[in-house]
Design an enzyme around this catalytic site. Sequence first.
Site, PDB file in Angstrom:
ATOM      1  N   HIS A 138       0.815  -1.220   0.000  1.00 25.63           N
ATOM      2  CA  HIS A 138       0.000   0.000   0.000  1.00 25.63           C
ATOM      3  C   HIS A 138       0.854   1.277   0.000  1.00 25.63           C
ATOM      4  O   HIS A 138       0.335   2.368  -0.243  1.00 25.63           O
ATOM      5  CB  HIS A 138      -0.987   0.005   1.173  1.00 25.63           C
ATOM      6  CG  HIS A 138      -0.374   0.234   2.521  1.00 25.63           C
ATOM      7  ND1 HIS A 138      -0.091  -0.788   3.400  1.00 25.63           N
ATOM      8  CD2 HIS A 138       0.003   1.369   3.154  1.00 25.63           C
ATOM      9  CE1 HIS A 138       0.417  -0.286   4.513  1.00 25.63           C
ATOM     10  NE2 HIS A 138       0.486   1.025   4.390  1.00 25.63           N
ATOM     11  N   ASP A 168       0.104  -7.699   1.360  1.00 25.94           N
ATOM     12  CA  ASP A 168       0.588  -6.325   1.547  1.00 25.94           C
ATOM     13  C   ASP A 168       2.115  -6.275   1.598  1.00 25.94           C
ATOM     14  O   ASP A 168       2.710  -5.492   2.344  1.00 25.94           O
ATOM     15  CB  ASP A 168      -0.007  -5.686   2.803  1.00 25.94           C
ATOM     16  CG  ASP A 168       0.134  -4.159   2.800  1.00 25.94           C
ATOM     17  OD1 ASP A 168       0.254  -3.585   1.703  1.00 25.94           O
ATOM     18  OD2 ASP A 168       0.125  -3.567   3.897  1.00 25.94           O
ATOM     19  N   SER A 241       4.675   2.383   7.932  1.00 28.79           N
ATOM     20  CA  SER A 241       4.283   1.234   7.113  1.00 28.79           C
ATOM     21  C   SER A 241       5.456   0.725   6.285  1.00 28.79           C
ATOM     22  O   SER A 241       6.139   1.497   5.609  1.00 28.79           O
ATOM     23  CB  SER A 241       3.138   1.619   6.176  1.00 28.79           C
ATOM     24  OG  SER A 241       1.960   1.860   6.896  1.00 28.79           O
TER      25      SER A 241
END
Length: 489
Positions: A138, A168, A241
């Site tokens: 992402h 992911d 992230s």
Amino acid sequence: MRINRKYMLTAILSVLLVAGCDRLEQWFGKNKDGQGFVKEIPAGTDGNSNQVAMLLPDFTRLVDQQGPAVVNIQATRNNRNIDNEAGPDALPDNDPFYEYFKRLLPNVPQTPQANDDEYNFGSGFIISKDGYILTNTHVVNGMNNIKVLLNDKREFQAKLIGADAQSDVALLKINADELPVVELGNPEELKVGEWVAAIGAPFGFDNSVTAGIVSAKGRSLPEENYTPFIQTDVAINPGNSGGPLFNLKGQVVGINSQIYSRSGGFMGISFAIPIDVAMNVAEQLKTSGKVQRGRLGVVIQEVNYNLAKSFGLDKANGALITQVVAGGPAAKAGLLSGDIVQSVNGDELKNSSDLPVKVGLLPPGKQIVLGIWRKGQKEEIKVTLDNVSPVANPASSASSTIMPTDGTSFAEHRLGLVLRATAQGLIIEDISGLAAQVDLRRGDIIIAVGQKLVHDEKDFDNAVAASGKNVPLLIRRANNTLFIAMMLP
């Protein structure tokens, strides 16, 4: 007799430190030089009598050794210039706030003013000396200009080798040699309550370190069937992230991926992808540019305490099959609705979510041995997996239209049910008593009792009688199938 607790604590701690060094090393780990990542705080002296003896994790050497392998990632779409569109550089030189913001936030990524969707920033870490980097999908998804900033301030344009939305996990490559790399650990050895640390770039503040403990393992999140997340209370915010989660041996055990939040910021719950899952994906992306996962072809549900009793199990574990996909590997191998899968290749399944994880890590075409519980006995069944493909929900293929027969309604007073036979099963017309105490609803269709299909009143009575006091009902509700246990007095 009065006992000085401070000196007693000091004495006990001294014994532990002398006699239990090996145990401490197990708890806190060692770095490459054989030094433990633990800091001893001695008990108070005459000069500082309030100081309490304790052991604390020491992250300083971990950061020194592993920090250089953590990177900052800035990604844009349509080759936008991320350095000059916003932030301090976007202010006029004579603006009174220009120098203030320039000094206060020197490394914050410059966010475009036009459209936030055209810009992402996150973290990553180097897994090979020749420039392969792991991050989250992402962070880079849909972006065609990816810039990687190293700890030593060097910048590189990165090539996206591949990205897997399901896990992911994304793999990047930069043109560089002799880069610092992280050391990989084993998430299976990670214990709940163990200290962990994250390094990343929250809100663009690069090389930021946060720490906490492992709150839980094997978490299953919605739409994330193939990842047994590590839950921690490490502070994770936008920009973290894709960054690494370290244990106290200085090893990466996960990739920070998600947070649970009602505000958009950190609220004490964060989730990391286990590094073994991520590396499995990375190897496939590096080799073929895509990820293939084994498919069993079943719909499952969790085995709770009442369901375990109704199927004759001593404890609630495994994955209960509620539907077998026609023509799939499970159907070809002879698996049935009502079978409980307890192990895969000898590895026990504690929760139903363990089954798709273990199967998904295996390649299509792989033969596995499933340990199942069927009609009160253990069996082993060999299944050859096929490939996961984006298909419609198998339950949705079944029509939800109820076709009534000429049969009349009948009441099962002991269970508190009024049923009517249809072409699809026995539809529940009314509930009371015991039925009202469980999750049965009007309009549910009873397909089977345990593994015995029921079509009319006689079938139902015989199946309930054979089940004894613990009755597992297989029902269809809209486009879903599930088991519900009824416990008779």
